[in-house]
Design a protein around this motif. Sequence first.
Motif, PDB file in Angstrom:
ATOM      1  N   LEU A  33     -14.186 129.554 -48.930  1.00 57.56           N
ATOM      2  CA  LEU A  33     -14.663 128.211 -49.244  1.00 57.56           C
ATOM      3  C   LEU A  33     -14.083 127.745 -50.572  1.00 57.56           C
ATOM      4  N   VAL A  34     -13.782 126.477 -50.641  1.00 62.05           N
ATOM      5  CA  VAL A  34     -13.260 125.868 -51.868  1.00 62.05           C
ATOM      6  C   VAL A  34     -14.274 124.831 -52.338  1.00 62.05           C
ATOM      7  N   PHE A  35     -14.628 124.906 -53.591  1.00 63.48           N
ATOM      8  CA  PHE A  35     -15.607 123.982 -54.159  1.00 63.48           C
ATOM      9  C   PHE A  35     -14.879 122.855 -54.870  1.00 63.48           C
ATOM     10  N   TYR A  36     -15.123 121.646 -54.404  1.00 64.67           N
ATOM     11  CA  TYR A  36     -14.492 120.474 -55.027  1.00 64.67           C
ATOM     12  C   TYR A  36     -15.441 119.289 -54.919  1.00 64.67           C
ATOM     13  N   ASN A  37     -15.600 118.584 -56.008  1.00 64.12           N
ATOM     14  CA  ASN A  37     -16.396 117.358 -56.047  1.00 64.12           C
ATOM     15  C   ASN A  37     -17.810 117.601 -55.511  1.00 64.12           C
ATOM     16  N   ASN A  38     -18.421 118.710 -55.979  1.00 62.41           N
ATOM     17  CA  ASN A  38     -19.785 119.077 -55.596  1.00 62.41           C
ATOM     18  C   ASN A  38     -19.942 119.337 -54.103  1.00 62.41           C
ATOM     19  N   THR A  39     -18.861 119.712 -53.452  1.00 66.96           N
ATOM     20  CA  THR A  39     -18.895 119.992 -52.014  1.00 66.96           C
ATOM     21  C   THR A  39     -18.067 121.227 -51.712  1.00 66.96           C
ATOM     22  N   TYR A  40     -18.554 122.039 -50.776  1.00 71.27           N
ATOM     23  CA  TYR A  40     -17.794 123.195 -50.329  1.00 71.27           C
ATOM     24  C   TYR A  40     -16.994 122.826 -49.089  1.00 71.27           C
ATOM     25  N   PHE A  41     -15.709 123.192 -49.127  1.00 70.23           N
ATOM     26  CA  PHE A  41     -14.810 122.910 -48.011  1.00 70.23           C
ATOM     27  C   PHE A  41     -14.291 124.221 -47.417  1.00 70.23           C
ATOM     28  N   ALA A  70       7.309 114.426 -47.604  1.00 70.59           N
ATOM     29  CA  ALA A  70       7.416 115.170 -48.862  1.00 70.59           C
ATOM     30  C   ALA A  70       7.146 114.208 -50.004  1.00 70.59           C
ATOM     31  N   GLY A  71       6.453 114.697 -51.015  1.00 68.02           N
ATOM     32  CA  GLY A  71       6.156 113.826 -52.141  1.00 68.02           C
ATOM     33  C   GLY A  71       5.186 114.472 -53.105  1.00 68.02           C
ATOM     34  N   GLN A  72       4.533 113.652 -53.896  1.00 68.08           N
ATOM     35  CA  GLN A  72       3.589 114.129 -54.900  1.00 68.08           C
ATOM     36  C   GLN A  72       2.258 113.428 -54.725  1.00 68.08           C
ATOM     37  N   ASP A  73       1.183 114.198 -54.777  1.00 69.56           N
ATOM     38  CA  ASP A  73      -0.167 113.663 -54.662  1.00 69.56           C
ATOM     39  C   ASP A  73      -0.952 114.091 -55.897  1.00 69.56           C
ATOM     40  N   PRO A  74      -1.740 113.199 -56.517  1.00 65.95           N
ATOM     41  CA  PRO A  74      -2.471 113.567 -57.732  1.00 65.95           C
ATOM     42  C   PRO A  74      -3.501 114.664 -57.503  1.00 65.95           C
ATOM     43  N   LEU A  75      -3.924 114.854 -56.256  1.00 64.20           N
ATOM     44  CA  LEU A  75      -4.955 115.840 -55.968  1.00 64.20           C
ATOM     45  C   LEU A  75      -4.382 117.204 -55.602  1.00 64.20           C
ATOM     46  N   VAL A  76      -3.299 117.228 -54.813  1.00 62.17           N
ATOM     47  CA  VAL A  76      -2.769 118.515 -54.317  1.00 62.17           C
ATOM     48  C   VAL A  76      -1.400 118.842 -54.888  1.00 62.17           C
ATOM     49  N   GLY A  77      -0.884 118.035 -55.789  1.00 59.27           N
ATOM     50  CA  GLY A  77       0.439 118.298 -56.352  1.00 59.27           C
ATOM     51  C   GLY A  77       1.556 117.905 -55.398  1.00 59.27           C
ATOM     52  N   TYR A  78       2.707 118.516 -55.554  1.00 61.69           N
ATOM     53  CA  TYR A  78       3.820 118.240 -54.643  1.00 61.69           C
ATOM     54  C   TYR A  78       3.540 118.911 -53.301  1.00 61.69           C
ATOM     55  N   GLN A 120      -8.866 118.810 -30.560  1.00 60.59           N
ATOM     56  CA  GLN A 120      -9.297 118.157 -31.794  1.00 60.59           C
ATOM     57  C   GLN A 120     -10.786 118.397 -32.003  1.00 60.59           C
ATOM     58  N   GLU A 121     -11.167 118.856 -33.177  1.00 58.25           N
ATOM     59  CA  GLU A 121     -12.557 119.123 -33.501  1.00 58.25           C
ATOM     60  C   GLU A 121     -12.957 118.337 -34.741  1.00 58.25           C
ATOM     61  N   VAL A 122     -14.218 117.937 -34.772  1.00 55.48           N
ATOM     62  CA  VAL A 122     -14.743 117.225 -35.941  1.00 55.48           C
ATOM     63  C   VAL A 122     -15.524 118.233 -36.764  1.00 55.48           C
ATOM     64  N   ASP A 123     -15.002 118.601 -37.904  1.00 53.91           N
ATOM     65  CA  ASP A 123     -15.678 119.527 -38.786  1.00 53.91           C
ATOM     66  C   ASP A 123     -15.203 119.311 -40.210  1.00 53.91           C
ATOM     67  N   GLU A 124     -15.813 120.039 -41.141  1.00 51.83           N
ATOM     68  CA  GLU A 124     -15.392 119.937 -42.532  1.00 51.83           C
ATOM     69  C   GLU A 124     -14.112 120.715 -42.711  1.00 51.83           C
ATOM     70  N   THR A 125     -13.076 120.044 -43.130  1.00 57.58           N
ATOM     71  CA  THR A 125     -11.792 120.708 -43.294  1.00 57.58           C
ATOM     72  C   THR A 125     -11.277 120.497 -44.705  1.00 57.58           C
ATOM     73  N   LEU A 126     -10.525 121.441 -45.147  1.00 57.55           N
ATOM     74  CA  LEU A 126      -9.891 121.327 -46.457  1.00 57.55           C
ATOM     75  C   LEU A 126      -8.417 121.031 -46.219  1.00 57.55           C
ATOM     76  N   THR A 127      -8.096 119.769 -46.055  1.00 61.77           N
ATOM     77  CA  THR A 127      -6.724 119.365 -45.834  1.00 61.77           C
ATOM     78  C   THR A 127      -6.303 118.424 -46.939  1.00 61.77           C
ATOM     79  N   ASP A 128      -5.030 118.306 -47.141  1.00 59.21           N
ATOM     80  CA  ASP A 128      -4.506 117.464 -48.212  1.00 59.21           C
ATOM     81  C   ASP A 128      -4.973 116.020 -48.051  1.00 59.21           C
ATOM     82  N   GLU A 129      -4.792 115.480 -46.834  1.00 61.09           N
ATOM     83  CA  GLU A 129      -5.103 114.076 -46.604  1.00 61.09           C
ATOM     84  C   GLU A 129      -6.591 113.809 -46.655  1.00 61.09           C
ATOM     85  N   ASP A 130      -7.407 114.696 -46.037  1.00 59.43           N
ATOM     86  CA  ASP A 130      -8.843 114.466 -45.981  1.00 59.43           C
ATOM     87  C   ASP A 130      -9.461 114.477 -47.370  1.00 59.43           C
ATOM     88  N   ALA A 131      -9.082 115.441 -48.196  1.00 56.83           N
ATOM     89  CA  ALA A 131      -9.649 115.534 -49.538  1.00 56.83           C
ATOM     90  C   ALA A 131      -9.272 114.314 -50.370  1.00 56.83           C
TER      91      ALA A 131
END
Length: 272
Positions: free
Chosen positions: A101-109, A137-145, A224-235
């Motif tokens: 689990l990854v903790f980010y923004n008071n939420t576990y992913f 390919a690019g740079q995102d402020p949340l996940v880096g390059y 396709q499943e609806v669940d809590e995911t830790l993905t670059d776009e979703d976060a």
Amino acid sequence: MREEEKQKNPLKAKWYKKKRWVYPAVYLGFAAVILASVLWYQNSIGEKLNEESDPIGFEDQDSVPVMSDSEVLKSPVSDEVTVQRKFYDSEASEADQEAALVFYNNTYFQNKGLNYATESGEPFDVMASLSGKVVDAGQDPLVGYFVHIEHDNGVVTHYSSLENLQVEKGDTVKQGDVLGTAGMSLLDKEAQVHAHFEVRKDGVAVNPEDYFNKTVTDIPAQKQEVDETLTDEDAADETDVEAEEENANPSSETQTDDAQPQENSVEDEDQS
């Protein structure tokens, strides 16, 4: 009769004897000339066709890497780099699930990939696990390059938390090509210097460790499943949505404070 002719014309008799060998020799020589001409012509035509098939010298250029049917999924890092955080497996033990689990923004992913890091915390190269085409390919402020590489059979590999990039969108890469260097991300500060790696089939993240040393055809179709995911776009999207909601809608406490003075003014009028 013939004996008399030979006696009368001895030179003519000798000429006839020689003539029997002349014609076969001429025929053989003529045939050899024709055969040599045909071979020479075929050789010249072959060279011409080769030149026409490669008019601008493609043979001298680097060939475009194409993923063969036998190419298998490899780790995107060298042997010195280890897995720091594993893929969240719903069938794993409670302890393993908690570690994934990854903790980010008071939420576990749930971690939908693998986090790689070194024991020393030093940066390391991140490589393409399969040959394919860079579709993003690019740079995102949340996940880096980050880098997304498309492969056959609906498989896309994702690489993020990179410090830099050595490829760009539209590039075709071969397995083992360096994509960038591991770095840090706001999404998982606890991981420090690391690289995040995902394998997605039909848009759904699967556990990379289940398919290492296997081909993309070994990865089954995903639902396709609806669940809590830790993905670059979703976060990143969740952060943007929360920011918009805070700007658009004032808090309930603020509304209550604003409404209180109005109620007091009405009571004052009644008392008067």
